[in-house]
Design an enzyme around this catalytic site. Structure first.
Site, PDB file in Angstrom:
ATOM      1  N   HIS A  17      48.851  30.293  70.832  1.00 14.11           N
ATOM      2  CA  HIS A  17      49.454  29.951  72.132  1.00 14.11           C
ATOM      3  C   HIS A  17      49.983  31.208  72.820  1.00 14.11           C
ATOM      4  O   HIS A  17      49.806  31.397  74.023  1.00 14.11           O
ATOM      5  CB  HIS A  17      50.650  28.996  71.939  1.00 14.11           C
ATOM      6  N   LYS A  41      49.790  12.337  68.924  1.00 12.57           N
ATOM      7  CA  LYS A  41      50.237  13.181  67.805  1.00 12.57           C
ATOM      8  C   LYS A  41      51.679  12.847  67.444  1.00 12.57           C
ATOM      9  O   LYS A  41      52.521  12.712  68.339  1.00 12.57           O
ATOM     10  CB  LYS A  41      50.178  14.668  68.201  1.00 12.57           C
ATOM     11  N   ARG A  90      39.544  27.225  71.749  1.00 14.90           N
ATOM     12  CA  ARG A  90      39.349  27.906  70.463  1.00 14.90           C
ATOM     13  C   ARG A  90      37.908  27.803  70.003  1.00 14.90           C
ATOM     14  O   ARG A  90      37.197  28.783  69.914  1.00 14.90           O
ATOM     15  CB  ARG A  90      40.280  27.285  69.406  1.00 14.90           C
ATOM     16  N   SER A 127      48.460  24.051  65.692  1.00 13.79           N
ATOM     17  CA  SER A 127      49.794  23.658  65.230  1.00 13.79           C
ATOM     18  C   SER A 127      49.684  22.690  64.055  1.00 13.79           C
ATOM     19  O   SER A 127      50.455  22.766  63.098  1.00 13.79           O
ATOM     20  CB  SER A 127      50.581  22.992  66.368  1.00 13.79           C
TER      21      SER A 127
HETATM   22  O1  PNS Z   1      49.077  20.808  72.867  1.00 12.42           O
HETATM   23  P1  PNS Z   1      48.368  19.518  73.193  1.00 12.42           P
HETATM   24  O2  PNS Z   1      48.787  18.424  72.259  1.00 12.42           O
HETATM   25  O3  PNS Z   1      46.877  19.669  73.275  1.00 12.42           O
HETATM   26  O4  PNS Z   1      48.891  19.109  74.650  1.00 12.42           O
HETATM   27  C1  PNS Z   1      48.374  17.979  75.277  1.00 12.42           C
HETATM   28  C2  PNS Z   1      49.062  17.706  76.624  1.00 12.42           C
HETATM   29  C3  PNS Z   1      50.551  17.467  76.460  1.00 12.42           C
HETATM   30  C4  PNS Z   1      48.818  18.883  77.548  1.00 12.42           C
HETATM   31  C5  PNS Z   1      48.323  16.452  77.148  1.00 12.42           C
HETATM   32  O5  PNS Z   1      48.476  15.394  76.220  1.00 12.42           O
HETATM   33  C6  PNS Z   1      48.810  16.019  78.521  1.00 12.42           C
HETATM   34  O6  PNS Z   1      48.387  16.571  79.527  1.00 12.42           O
HETATM   35  N1  PNS Z   1      49.710  14.997  78.554  1.00 12.42           N
HETATM   36  C7  PNS Z   1      50.259  14.484  79.758  1.00 12.42           C
HETATM   37  C8  PNS Z   1      49.669  13.098  80.101  1.00 12.42           C
HETATM   38  C9  PNS Z   1      48.447  13.241  80.972  1.00 12.42           C
HETATM   39  O7  PNS Z   1      48.453  13.828  82.030  1.00 12.42           O
HETATM   40  N2  PNS Z   1      47.332  12.623  80.508  1.00 12.42           N
HETATM   41  C10 PNS Z   1      46.068  12.629  81.186  1.00 12.42           C
HETATM   42  C11 PNS Z   1      45.200  13.795  80.728  1.00 12.42           C
HETATM   43  S1  PNS Z   1      43.643  13.813  81.575  1.00 12.42           S
END
Ligand code: PNS
Length: 157
Positions: A17, A41, A90, A127
């Site tokens: 990150h 998660k 990644r 993570s």
């Molecule tokens: O580190 P991560 O777990 O990949 O992060 C994921 C995150 C928090 C960026 C993603 O789950 C997210 O954007 N959540 C907000 C809800 C949202 O907008 N969902 C629609 C995605 S198209």
């Protein structure tokens, strides 16, 4: 002003990150690191703990701001007048899901997504894997910042 949002669940922040963030700070005027909750998660660290670890890693960057958001990422981007979302890429497995999310987010509000390849030395890092290795007493030094390594040790002691 080119402001972007770098979102994630950061549970916890890894050196992968930090690598993406550091490169984003060189490309854009302002980077908002946005802590969101990923409903798929289960978390190890609380939002406050994640923010605290992120703060330690980001305080030396003058153009980084920390924030949290609830709900849709696109709504947060709209509120903060962000030009784009930055996501790290990644391995090819990431690409399919990231592309899907980028296209959905664009469909919702027209916000762009910049997919940034991580440095090869971090391409296997996540993570989730770091937590699994730490849970079984494995050595995660060099994979996460020092404070994160210490907190993982405490969490699994
Ligand atoms: O580190 P991560 O777990 O990949 O992060 C994921 C995150 C928090 C960026 C993603 O789950 C997210 O954007 N959540 C907000 C809800 C949202 O907008 N969902 C629609 C995605 S198209």
């Amino acid at each position: 002003m080119h402001r972007v949002v770098y979102p994630g669940s950061f549970d916890p922040v890894t050196n992968g990150h930090v690598d993406v963030l550091q490169r984003a700070t060189q490309l854009f005027d302002q980077v908002i690191v946005a802590l969101g909750m990923n409903p798929s998660k289960s978390g190890l660290f609380s939002p406050d703990e994640r923010l605290s670890m992120l703060r330690t890693e980001t305080e030396s960057y003058p153009n980084v701001e920390l924030a949290t958001f609830d709900g849709l990422l696109v709504d947060f981007c709209h509120q903060r007048e962000a030009l784009a979302i930055v996501k790290g890429l990644r391995v090819t497995g990431d690409f399919e899901f990231e592309l899907q999310m980028a296209q959905m987010n664009f469909r919702l509000t027209g916000v762009q997504t910049v997919l940034m390849p991580t440095s090869p030395e971090y391409s296997y890092l996540s993570s989730s894997l770091v937590k699994e290795v730490a849970a079984y007493g494995g050595d995660v030094s060099g994979l996460v910042p020092e404070e994160v390594r210490r907190r993982l040790g405490q969490a699994f002691s």
